[in-house]
Design a protein around this motif. Structure first.
Motif, PDB file in Angstrom:
ATOM      1  N   UNK A 247       0.870  -1.224   0.068  1.00  0.00           N
ATOM      2  CA  UNK A 247       0.116   0.087  -0.039  1.00  0.00           C
ATOM      3  C   UNK A 247       0.845   1.129   0.001  1.00  0.00           C
ATOM      4  N   UNK A 248       0.159   2.356  -0.390  1.00  0.00           N
ATOM      5  CA  UNK A 248       1.081   3.530  -0.402  1.00  0.00           C
ATOM      6  C   UNK A 248       1.510   3.957   0.952  1.00  0.00           C
ATOM      7  N   UNK A 249       2.488   4.633   1.333  1.00  0.00           N
ATOM      8  CA  UNK A 249       3.135   4.933   2.251  1.00  0.00           C
ATOM      9  C   UNK A 249       3.638   6.247   2.115  1.00  0.00           C
ATOM     10  N   UNK A 273       4.988   3.091  -2.852  1.00  0.00           N
ATOM     11  CA  UNK A 273       4.401   1.746  -2.718  1.00  0.00           C
ATOM     12  C   UNK A 273       4.902   0.930  -3.995  1.00  0.00           C
ATOM     13  N   UNK A 274       4.371  -0.173  -3.927  1.00  0.00           N
ATOM     14  CA  UNK A 274       4.643  -1.068  -5.066  1.00  0.00           C
ATOM     15  C   UNK A 274       3.199  -1.557  -5.514  1.00  0.00           C
ATOM     16  N   UNK A 275       2.820  -1.234  -6.753  1.00  0.00           N
ATOM     17  CA  UNK A 275       3.198  -0.100  -7.716  1.00  0.00           C
ATOM     18  C   UNK A 275       3.268   1.201  -6.926  1.00  0.00           C
ATOM     19  N   UNK A 276       3.892   2.113  -7.695  1.00  0.00           N
ATOM     20  CA  UNK A 276       3.735   3.497  -7.254  1.00  0.00           C
ATOM     21  C   UNK A 276       2.521   4.184  -7.271  1.00  0.00           C
ATOM     22  N   UNK A 277       1.970   4.955  -6.362  1.00  0.00           N
ATOM     23  CA  UNK A 277       0.756   5.576  -6.259  1.00  0.00           C
ATOM     24  C   UNK A 277       0.333   6.258  -7.741  1.00  0.00           C
ATOM     25  N   UNK A 278      -0.763   5.855  -8.338  1.00  0.00           N
ATOM     26  CA  UNK A 278      -1.244   6.443  -9.556  1.00  0.00           C
ATOM     27  C   UNK A 278      -2.310   7.299  -9.525  1.00  0.00           C
ATOM     28  N   UNK A 279      -2.582   7.910  -8.186  1.00  0.00           N
ATOM     29  CA  UNK A 279      -3.713   8.741  -8.028  1.00  0.00           C
ATOM     30  C   UNK A 279      -3.581   9.555  -6.754  1.00  0.00           C
ATOM     31  N   UNK A 280      -3.771  10.733  -6.961  1.00  0.00           N
ATOM     32  CA  UNK A 280      -3.548  11.818  -5.500  1.00  0.00           C
ATOM     33  C   UNK A 280      -5.096  12.579  -5.687  1.00  0.00           C
ATOM     34  N   UNK A 281      -5.599  12.408  -4.428  1.00  0.00           N
ATOM     35  CA  UNK A 281      -6.853  13.513  -4.064  1.00  0.00           C
ATOM     36  C   UNK A 281      -6.491  14.149  -2.951  1.00  0.00           C
ATOM     37  N   UNK A 315      -3.672  15.165   1.682  1.00  0.00           N
ATOM     38  CA  UNK A 315      -4.063  14.307   0.470  1.00  0.00           C
ATOM     39  C   UNK A 315      -4.054  12.894   0.489  1.00  0.00           C
ATOM     40  N   UNK A 316      -4.474  12.364  -0.240  1.00  0.00           N
ATOM     41  CA  UNK A 316      -4.809  10.731  -0.312  1.00  0.00           C
ATOM     42  C   UNK A 316      -4.354  10.090  -1.332  1.00  0.00           C
ATOM     43  N   UNK A 317      -3.163   9.350  -1.403  1.00  0.00           N
ATOM     44  CA  UNK A 317      -2.546   8.714  -2.556  1.00  0.00           C
ATOM     45  C   UNK A 317      -3.101   7.233  -2.648  1.00  0.00           C
ATOM     46  N   UNK A 318      -3.325   6.691  -3.940  1.00  0.00           N
ATOM     47  CA  UNK A 318      -3.701   5.349  -4.067  1.00  0.00           C
ATOM     48  C   UNK A 318      -3.031   4.540  -5.172  1.00  0.00           C
ATOM     49  N   UNK A 319      -2.820   3.198  -5.128  1.00  0.00           N
ATOM     50  CA  UNK A 319      -2.602   2.451  -5.982  1.00  0.00           C
ATOM     51  C   UNK A 319      -3.454   1.137  -5.931  1.00  0.00           C
ATOM     52  N   UNK A 320      -3.146   0.168  -6.780  1.00  0.00           N
ATOM     53  CA  UNK A 320      -4.163  -0.985  -6.929  1.00  0.00           C
ATOM     54  C   UNK A 320      -3.889  -1.635  -5.440  1.00  0.00           C
ATOM     55  N   UNK A 321      -3.275  -1.401  -4.521  1.00  0.00           N
ATOM     56  CA  UNK A 321      -3.215  -2.175  -3.341  1.00  0.00           C
ATOM     57  C   UNK A 321      -3.981  -1.510  -2.172  1.00  0.00           C
ATOM     58  N   UNK A 322      -4.195  -0.137  -2.514  1.00  0.00           N
ATOM     59  CA  UNK A 322      -4.904   0.582  -1.342  1.00  0.00           C
ATOM     60  C   UNK A 322      -4.480   1.980  -1.551  1.00  0.00           C
ATOM     61  N   UNK A 323      -4.927   2.771  -0.138  1.00  0.00           N
ATOM     62  CA  UNK A 323      -4.635   4.264  -0.263  1.00  0.00           C
ATOM     63  C   UNK A 323      -4.093   4.397   1.119  1.00  0.00           C
TER      64      UNK A 323
END
Length: 1116
Positions: A247-249, A273-281, A315-323
């Protein structure tokens, strides 16, 4: 291996015939009767086809008269040839009333070759076909060109029918990755196949042109994107290795900023994270900001600010593993002409020397004022930057000198009279402490300390360590690794003082269990939990042929297995808990866990030279150990991410259906896990019943606001519910720590709204490794001292640890964590706060209820002319008379003084400017300390006395040789001076005049002399550390050692002879008894004499520097 025929038909559509046959198959399935209001079994056209074509207009060339409705394709071509394509890909039908054919309940037929038809004879009795219209999906013009092969029917990929791709998917440790799904990247991901149990897969028809992209996915692993390499051969091979999805950290959080109306600001965050975050809110005061308006990514830019935009941003960062959510930053927006700092200082009281009682205020305290170091609006950078290149803080802008009348002398002090905005002081943050065994205190010698994968330090011979914290660190995660592998690798999340300075932590390490021998080809079981008289909490079951080498090969042979279980039913293990028992939920919030046990696993080959991994391992949990009903439903397996210090979910528990426990009355739950790169696991339950407990620490039991101590470590052990509540037997469930700031600390604790006595907690505190004392609870409560009013105090059941047995230490207390009732007024003001009221707890006024610890004062007193809080480096002020001239480098100096005489003696160092033109004759400060009697020689006592070091003043322009006067109390005379010290002073002029035999005066040496001179000097980035180290060397009488016991005859600088005073003779401190203000208290003082005599006798026995002592002279 799963056949690939279905994948190619659905994904590459080799030719039009394949499309039509697929359509016929669908339509044949739809011939069966569709009941009204039922969802049809299969649609007429696939959704993925609709993305690659255009629909025609609706056609209706027939009516339902005669034998039915026939919308034939050849008739449509005859009438509407220019509107029909040659090779339609799909067909849809509806009635003229716009009801889809599949929802009419009638039997219908369709074909891409024939069209659509409905027969009256196939309908229910008395029913005829409705009037239908149809349309066709025609392919759009295809512009795709292929360097090899040909374009597929969907016009989104190239096909090479004579090429086969072979692939192999493995995990990070080389083990085969079974059931990994393989997709091809086009406009939409298309599933091709999945790997077999050996990690292999086969895909025919894909072109090796270097343009086709595959994506490989597997649960709990990061998606891997890999191109099919270019090749002219008929087959290709690719190898893919999966890494665990993280998850992102957050590694960068937005920072507080102050701006004026009309200015601009940028707020930044960064997560890995792994993978790198692809969205920021981004959120403002909890409301999501519209990305189409603000055009943000990891950076948020706000221009032309107004007051409505002030508030908190995160902010809230997200990747496929979580946020994950960042820490919130406060943006303050003020008017262009508004002062960003309150010019009026806050009250700040300092304690005066014993001979400076103030009749006007009837106290020993004086208000010198202070300016809180809040962020303020200074000069802004020309460009927008994530962090201002120069930070501005509120601080003292004007001071004035006051003269305080004392007994026989005037004491100068500097008072803050005005606050303003100026550049913030540069600070350095440090954690230090000891790493020792939890069972017997054995130090971890020369162990390695890691932040993430980077080694940043080592422990010393006695397990000591000191770590400088990188700037902008929000969460300090350290991992302690024993090179000799006697202890379990221990990951700790250590709280620290963000305002700078050092915080002391005691790291407790769990000793590794001795390894047992397993046979890899057999089923092996290992119990988890060894509390005497109780069953294990759980049991590990390792199936046969489970162990793998690091290269992924199956291991056969004997296995050395060391499984160490931290059992929460054993109270002594609480301090050895790993991490801080937190996890990140799906929304990105950090939430607590309640543990039922942690276990570390270490598997090696028979020679203990190669570490082994294990595939499917089962954990059988004894449900009788989990007596909270909802916890049984929520129990999960977790593994620790050592880089983030956060726990991540491994799997759920389900009822054990196996027959292995069939004969037992106990019910077991089973969970599955894999032992690969992570070796530390947890049996945990997310806990939503949370509160916060407010605690403050003080320098003395006077509990004055100005005597609050920052940097004290407060620890809270959450206990299981009490007997009679439907839960576990007594055990701990969580361990938390926090560091006190200027407003105390708020510690998370479990609480229950329905049962106030459900959860309890033990709370303890330490400062610099020294345990602080809690307020007593017996022989009776004193709510004013404890800090909590009645009747709430009774409800909380406050008990100091010595409440029943006075022989137990007084350094902790227990409470029942009763959640405050909204309908009860006295419970709305602390010390327990509901989870949603954390901000209220953090900002609670001093007068609000709180629990208290205090430092038992020894016979030591410090006074600085320029006030400075050593726990708060931000309180440092530029002034020539400051005791510490450099806020980035603190130099502590001590002198060892010996007293020949039957009494312990108070000794004072009076420190003044000696050679600097700006400070000559001006007071820097005073230090008072009482000697410690030698345990073996009754006529000998010794003391380590601090004095101000010589050196540069704050402007770093020229040095000052501090003029130090050493003044013992009572009838004393100077007996001798260290010969090496005297020689040094003679050779380094000027030489101070010593006309008085009852004291000693010197111009302090510039050089850092050692124990041979009786002088002990240490420089550090933290004043408390510098003093602690120098004091330890002084006690030991060496230049490189340390001791907590005074060694009286080594490393002496000065020796005085103090004869026993006559009865009529009075010291400076005793003379206070005869002052008018004190005369009325003589009766009380006589009662104190016996207590003081007992304490003096106790000092003769202990003689330890850390032992708390109360001065046996009259108190105020």
């Amino acid at each position: 291996m799963i056949a690939a025929r279905g994948w190619i038909l659905s994904l590459f559509l080799l030719d039009a015939t394949a499309v039509l046959s697929e359509g016929e198959r669908v339509l044949k399935q739809s011939v069966s009767r569709i009941q009204p209001r039922q969802k049809p079994l299969t649609p007429f056209v696939k959704d993925n086809l609709a993305n690659h074509g255009e629909w025609t207009t609706w056609f209706n060339v027939d009516h339902p008269g005669g034998n039915g409705d026939h919308e034939r394709l050849d008739a449509i071509r005859f009438y509407f040839r220019d509107k029909m394509c040659e090779r339609p890909m799909g067909i849809e039908a509806r009635t003229t009333d716009w009801v889809p054919a599949q929802k009419t309940g009638q039997v219908v037929h369709a074909s891409l070759q024939e069209g659509f038809w409905c027969l009256n004879k196939e309908q229910p009795a008395g029913k005829t076909c409705l009037n239908y219209a149809i349309r066709f999906l025609c392919p759009t013009e295809c512009n795709l060109t292929c360097s090899m092969g040909r374009v597929n029917a969907e016009c989104d990929a190239c096909m090479c029918e004579d090429h086969v791709l072979h692939g192999m998917v493995s995990l990070a440790d080389g083990a085969p990755a079974a059931e990994a799904t393989v997709y091809v990247q086009s406009e939409n991901l298309k599933l091709l196949t999945e790997s077999d149990r050996n990690g292999g897969f086969r895909i025919p028809g894909v072109c090796p042109d270097g343009k086709n992209i595959l994506k490989i996915k597997k649960a709990r692993y990061a998606t891997v994107t890999v191109p099919i390499p270019e090749s002219t051969k008929k087959s290709s091979i690719i190898h893919v290795r999966l890494k665990r999805a993280d998850k992102p950290y957050n590694v960068k959080n937005p920072v507080d900023k102050v701006r004026r109306i009309g200015q601009s600001v940028i707020l930044c965050c960064k997560a890995v994270g792994n993978p790198a975050p692809d969205q920021y809110l981004w959120y403002h005061n909890g409301t999501l900001l519209d990305s189409s308006v603000y055009k943000y990514n990891s950076k948020l830019v706000l221009r032309n600010l107004n007051t409505d935009q002030a508030g908190e941003y995160f902010c809230k960062a997200s990747n496929e593993a979580g946020s994950v959510k960042s820490q919130a930053a406060k943006l303050s927006v003020i008017a262009s002409d508004e002062a960003s700092c309150n010019p009026r200082p806050e009250s700040y009281f300092i304690r005066l020397p014993h001979d400076c009682f103030q009749n006007a205020t009837n106290s020993f305290y004086y208000d010198v004022g202070k300016c809180p170091a809040h962020t303020c609006a200074g000069k802004t950078d020309k460009g927008l930057q994530c962090k201002d290149s120069v930070a501005y803080c509120c601080g003292v802008s004007k001071m004035e000198v006051r003269e305080i009348s004392c007994s026989g002398f005037a004491l100068p002090t500097k008072v803050a009279v005005e606050c303003g905005c100026s550049m913030c002081r540069e600070i350095k943050m440090t954690v230090r402490g000891t790493a020792t065994a939890a069972d017997n205190g054995e130090p971890m010698r020369f162990g390695h300390i890691y932040i993430g994968n980077n080694r940043i330090g080592m422990t010393g011979y006695k397990g000591t360590f000191s770590v400088h914290i990188p700037a902008d660190t929000e969460r300090l995660v350290l991992t302690f690794v024993d090179r000799l592998q006697r202890f379990v690798n221990t990951t700790k999340v250590l709280p620290f003082n963000k305002k700078g300075g050092a915080v002391f932590h005691e790291i407790k390490l769990l000793r590794k269990k001795a390894p047992v021998t397993l046979v890899s080809s057999e089923t092996n079981t290992i119990p988890l939990g060894d509390v005497e008289g109780d069953d294990p909490i759980a049991e590990l079951e390792i199936p046969p042929n489970t162990f793998y080498r690091q290269n992924g090969e199956l291991y056969t042979g004997k296995v050395k297995a060391s499984v160490t279980f931290l059992d929460p039913r054993n109270m002594s293990t609480a301090t050895a808990a790993q991490s801080d028992l937190n996890y990140i939920n799906e929304e990105g919030d950090m939430l607590p866990l309640h543990t039922y046990g942690m276990f570390s696993m270490d598997f090696t080959d028979e020679t203990a030279t190669e570490s082994l991994n294990a595939g499917k391992v089962r954990v059988h949990l004894d449900s009788t150990q989990i007596r909270i009903p909802e916890h049984l439903q929520q129990m999960k397996l977790w593994s620790l991410n050592p880089e983030t210090g956060l726990w991540e979910e491994e799997g759920d528990f389900k009822p054990d259906q196996s027959t292995r426990h069939k004969r037992e009355e106990r019910i077991f739950l089973v969970g599955n896990m894999e032992i690969r790169e992570r070796r530390l696991f947890n049996l945990d339950v997310p806990e939503s019943r949370r509160c916060y407990v407010k605690v403050r620490a003080y320098r003395s039991e006077r509990f004055l606001p100005s005597e609050q101590v920052e940097g004290a470590v407060i620890s809270l052990i959450n206990m299981e519910p009490t007997s009679g509540y439907s839960s576990n037997p007594r055990a701990w469930g969580r361990f938390d720590s926090a560091v006190t700031g200027p407003n105390g600390a708020c510690l998370p604790a479990f609480c229950d709204e329905q049962r106030p006595d459900a959860y309890s907690a033990y709370i303890l505190a330490s400062l610099g490794g020294e345990e602080l004392e809690a307020v007593p609870s017996s022989p009776r409560f004193n709510p004013n001292a404890i800090g909590v009013p009645q009747p709430y105090l009774n409800k909380l059941n406050y008990r100091r640890t010595d409440h029943v047995d006075p022989r137990i230490k007084k350094t902790a207390f227990s409470i029942t964590v009763a959640k405050p009732s909204l309908s009860t007024a006295e419970e709305s003001n602390g010390p327990i706060y509901a989870n949603e009221n954390l901000r209220e707890c953090e900002q609670a006024h001093y007068s609000a209820a709180h629990f208290r610890f205090y430092r038992v004062e020894g016979d030591r007193y410090d006074y600085n002319t320029v006030p400075f809080n050593e726990n708060d480096p931000m309180s440092w002020t530029e002034d020539y008379q400051g005791w510490w001239p450099n806020p980035m480098e603190y130099r502590a100096c001590y002198m060892k003084v010996k007293i020949n005489g039957p009494q312990e003696v108070n000794i004072r160092s009076r420190n003044m400017g000696g050679t600097h033109p700006y400070t000559v004759g001006k007071l820097y400060g005073i230090r008072d300390v009482r000697t410690i009697r030698d345990m073996e020689q009754s006529n000998l006592s010794t003391v380590c006395l601090e004095f101000k070091c010589s050196g540069m003043l704050y402007d770093q322009d020229r040095v000052d040789r501090t003029l130090v006067r050493i003044i013992p109390q009572g009838n004393c005379y100077r007996e001798s001076v260290n010969s090496m010290l005297q020689e040094y002073l003679v050779n380094h002029l000027p030489l101070a005049v010593n006309n008085k035999s009852d004291e000693y005066t010197m111009l302090a040496p510039l050089d850092p002399l050692g124990h041979n001179y009786g002088i002990y000097t240490v420089t550090d980035q933290n004043p408390s550390i510098a003093k602690e180290i120098a004091l330890g060397r002084c006690f030991d009488g060496t230049s490189d050692g340390t001791s907590r016991v005074m060694k009286s005859n080594v490393g002496i600088a000065l020796t005085f002879n103090c004869a026993e005073k006559e009865v009529a003779q009075q010291s400076l401190f005793q003379s206070l008894r005869n002052s008018p203000r004190q005369s009325e208290r003589i009766g009380i003082r006589r009662q104190q004499r016996e207590i003081c005599i007992g304490q003096a006798n106790m000092r003769r026995v202990t003689q330890r520097r850390s032992s708390p002592r109360v001065q046996c002279t009259p108190t105020d």
